[in-house]
Design a protein around this motif. Structure first.
Motif, PDB file in Angstrom:
ATOM      1  N   LYS A  68      -4.761   0.017  -2.312  1.00  0.00           N
ATOM      2  CA  LYS A  68      -5.041   1.315  -1.761  1.00  0.00           C
ATOM      3  C   LYS A  68      -6.263   0.941  -0.615  1.00  0.00           C
ATOM      4  CE  LYS A  68      -3.724   4.799  -5.120  1.00  0.00           C
ATOM      5  NZ  LYS A  68      -3.069   4.076  -5.839  1.00  0.00           N
ATOM      6  N   HIS A 106       0.564   4.196  -1.079  1.00  0.00           N
ATOM      7  CA  HIS A 106      -0.100   5.677  -0.708  1.00  0.00           C
ATOM      8  C   HIS A 106       0.021   6.015   0.708  1.00  0.00           C
ATOM      9  CE1 HIS A 106      -4.211   4.415   0.841  1.00  0.00           C
ATOM     10  NE2 HIS A 106      -3.745   3.097   0.641  1.00  0.00           N
ATOM     11  N   ASP A 110       0.929  -1.248  -5.147  1.00  0.00           N
ATOM     12  CA  ASP A 110       0.148  -0.247  -5.150  1.00  0.00           C
ATOM     13  C   ASP A 110      -1.420  -0.368  -4.860  1.00  0.00           C
ATOM     14  OD1 ASP A 110       0.200   2.485  -5.020  1.00  0.00           O
ATOM     15  OD2 ASP A 110      -0.221   2.715  -7.275  1.00  0.00           O
ATOM     16  N   PRO A 156       0.770  -1.225  -0.024  1.00  0.00           N
ATOM     17  CA  PRO A 156       0.116  -0.128   0.190  1.00  0.00           C
ATOM     18  C   PRO A 156       0.895   1.279   0.106  1.00  0.00           C
ATOM     19  CG  PRO A 156       0.041  -0.878   2.070  1.00  0.00           C
ATOM     20  CD  PRO A 156       0.748  -1.804   1.379  1.00  0.00           C
ATOM     21  N   TYR A 189      -5.565   6.986   4.902  1.00  0.00           N
ATOM     22  CA  TYR A 189      -4.586   7.768   4.092  1.00  0.00           C
ATOM     23  C   TYR A 189      -3.560   8.064   5.304  1.00  0.00           C
ATOM     24  CZ  TYR A 189      -7.400  11.246   6.469  1.00  0.00           C
ATOM     25  OH  TYR A 189      -8.129  12.420   7.296  1.00  0.00           O
TER      26      TYR A 189
END
Length: 541
Positions: free
Chosen positions: A332, A301, A330, A299, A337
């Motif tokens: 998500k 991000h 990648d 992940p 976040y």
């Protein structure tokens, strides 16, 4: 004065002697082989560890206290071994436990608070009883950040308590040890015990293990009993293991895991919607040499923007792929976040603060001798404010004060607390939701990256990866201690859904064996005493 013992003169041989030549790298398997071969005794091993502790403890303070019973216990276990009785792999193995874990021996169980130094618990923690039954030697207690760093939002330094002083990391001058299991990780960094126990609410095992170049494992909440241990949150806290290898962690987990009627989360956790068949042997995860069949998500991000660390993570991902894992890059989260924890409001913290207050009362009720009459969080706030050594003015008590206010104004079943609990429950689904969406078994991240694993009581494993190179910028916290800089280690973090402990251990073991990263990361200070080099002394600090 401590009694000196001569190190036995042993012939130069391969095998256990070579493996145990450096106690910083010796594993439980290595020590077990040496003990079974008669190369050294448990008493000698214990004395040597205690000598190593005394070499560094005045400066680094990773150990808060040593048991005066450790040597006599080692002698009894040596006699058992000589008579042909071996209780298991931990027979005669010295361990350190975090100073939040109750024992009824000569050591206090203070959580770093001066008001509990003379208090005595009614019973030992379940994990302590299990370790003793397995033949482990509870050699001493490792320094903890006082009250798991949950006294104040802007609290004291990592590794500080008024009962022990300031614990420091060992990979650069004035290194922050991180987390609240600070001493447990630093002790393992230097080979001051065969293995240590820590506890974690959110990052307290994983982060100091990452900064200490050791293996740290927080198992699924409910795998290990918390009875007799100070915890902050019943939903988040777990006892975990910090060791020299993934296999060591699995071996200790075999001993301390299992149901306990004194901790109902080990019987049934409401987050488990179906019956869980728990492993009988966690070491089976280390039997496979490859990762064929495992799907691992990355992940990116949520990765903190530290370029060198992320580059090293890329290399680690390539290693995992070469071991046979399928990499799903990648992936998500749907809602989580990178800045998530920075954006939280008062409602989010409400249920956590309620739990903190209630769990403090339960922990204080575990003492049959309580000379300062500390029975509630309100009692502790008053004691801390009135006791100069607790440094209330310098380090504050705002989290406690908020928890006391919240507890007085809200019952655990109030609408506000329920709303807070529901928000946290919603976010606990982020990890299983992502894993299901991408058909992954686990996630990998740079060490000590927080991604809501604590909310679902999910397992997290940290394995050493690398250290920052010469010339890397130095970052310091508000106490002036180094967090990143040349020589400071960091690890790779494996995270899974609840009860995926075996998958994490399998991935971590395979990665560890393929890279041997820990042996490439060197401290700036370490003890010199070894099993057959010089002298070892017995005594207590």
């Amino acid at each position: 004065m401590p009694d000196s013992i001569k190190i036995p003169s042993l012939p130069e041989t391969d095998g256990p002697k070579a493996a145990c030549a450096s106690l910083r790298f010796a594993t439980i398997t290595d020590l077990r082989a040496g003990l079974d071969a008669g190369l050294f005794t448990s008493k000698h091993l214990t004395d040597t560890y205690m000598a190593r502790i005394r070499e560094v403890n005045d400066i680094l303070r990773p150990v808060s206290q040593l048991s005066s019973n450790a040597t006599s216990t080692a002698e009894l276990l040596d006699a058992e071994l000589a008579a042909g009785k071996r209780r298991g792999p931990l027979h005669g193995i010295p361990v350190l436990i975090k100073d939040m874990i109750n024992t009824t021996d000569d050591m206090h169980s203070s959580a770093g608070c001066t008001g509990l130094v003379d208090a005595r618990p009614r019973s030992e923690a379940t994990v302590v009883s299990k370790l003793r039954e397995a033949g482990a030697i509870i050699m001493g207690k490792a320094t903890t950040s006082q009250w798991a760093k949950c006294r104040s939002e802007h609290s004291a330094p990592n590794g500080w308590s008024p009962t022990t002083g300031q614990c420091l990391g060992v990979f650069c001058d004035n290194q922050d040890p991180s987390g609240s299991s600070s001493g447990s990780a630093v002790a393992m960094s230097l080979g001051l015990a065969a293995v240590t126990l820590g506890t974690e609410t959110q990052g307290s095992i994983i982060t100091p293990s990452s900064w200490g170049a050791v293996v740290g494992f927080k198992p699924t909440v409910g795998v290990v009993s918390r009875h007799g241990i100070y915890i902050v949150s019943r939903l988040q806290d777990s006892v975990g293991v910090i060791g020299a290898s993934v296999m060591d962690v699995a071996m200790v987990l075999n001993v301390i895991a299992g149901p306990d009627e004194k901790d109902n989360f080990t019987i049934k956790d409401t987050r488990d919607t179906e019956r869980i068949e728990r492993p009988l042997d966690y070491t089976t995860a280390c039997a496979q040499g490859n990762l064929v069949g495992l799907r691992i998500g990355v992940p990116r991000h949520v990765f903190p923007p530290i370029v060198f660390r992320n580059q090293q993570l890329d290399g680690a991902v390539s290693v995992l792929a070469n071991l046979g894992a399928t990499i799903v890059d990648d992936v998500k989260f749907s809602e989580f976040y990178e800045e998530f924890y920075d954006d939280l409001d008062d409602e989010w913290h409400l249920s956590f603060l309620t739990d903190l207050r209630d769990n403090m009362k339960d922990f204080l009720a575990s003492f049959e001798t309580n000379p300062h009459d500390l029975h509630t969080l309100a009692d502790l706030i008053k004691y801390t404010a009135e006791t100069p050594t607790e440094m209330a003015t310098e380090y504050g008590m705002d989290m406690w004060q908020q928890a006391e206010k919240v507890g007085q104004e809200n019952s655990p079943d109030s609408a506000a607390v329920k709303a807070s609990r529901e928000r946290r429950r919603h976010m606990q689904n982020q990890i299983p939701e992502l894993l299901d969406k991408y058909s992954c078994d686990l996630l990998v991240l740079p060490g000590a990256t927080q991604i809501t694993a604590e909310l679902g009581g999910c397992p997290v494993l940290l394995v050493p990866l690398a250290c920052y190179p010469e010339g890397h910028p130095v970052s310091r916290n508000r106490f002036g201690r180094v967090e990143t800089g040349p020589g400071v280690p960091f690890g790779i973090e494996f995270v899974g859904r609840r009860h995926s402990d075996l998958a994490l251990l399998r991935a971590g073991h395979a990665f560890e064996q393929a890279t041997a990263a820990r042996r490439k990361i060197m401290p700036v200070m370490e003890p010199k005493t070894e099993l057959w080099d010089g002298e070892a002394t017995s005594g207590i600090i």
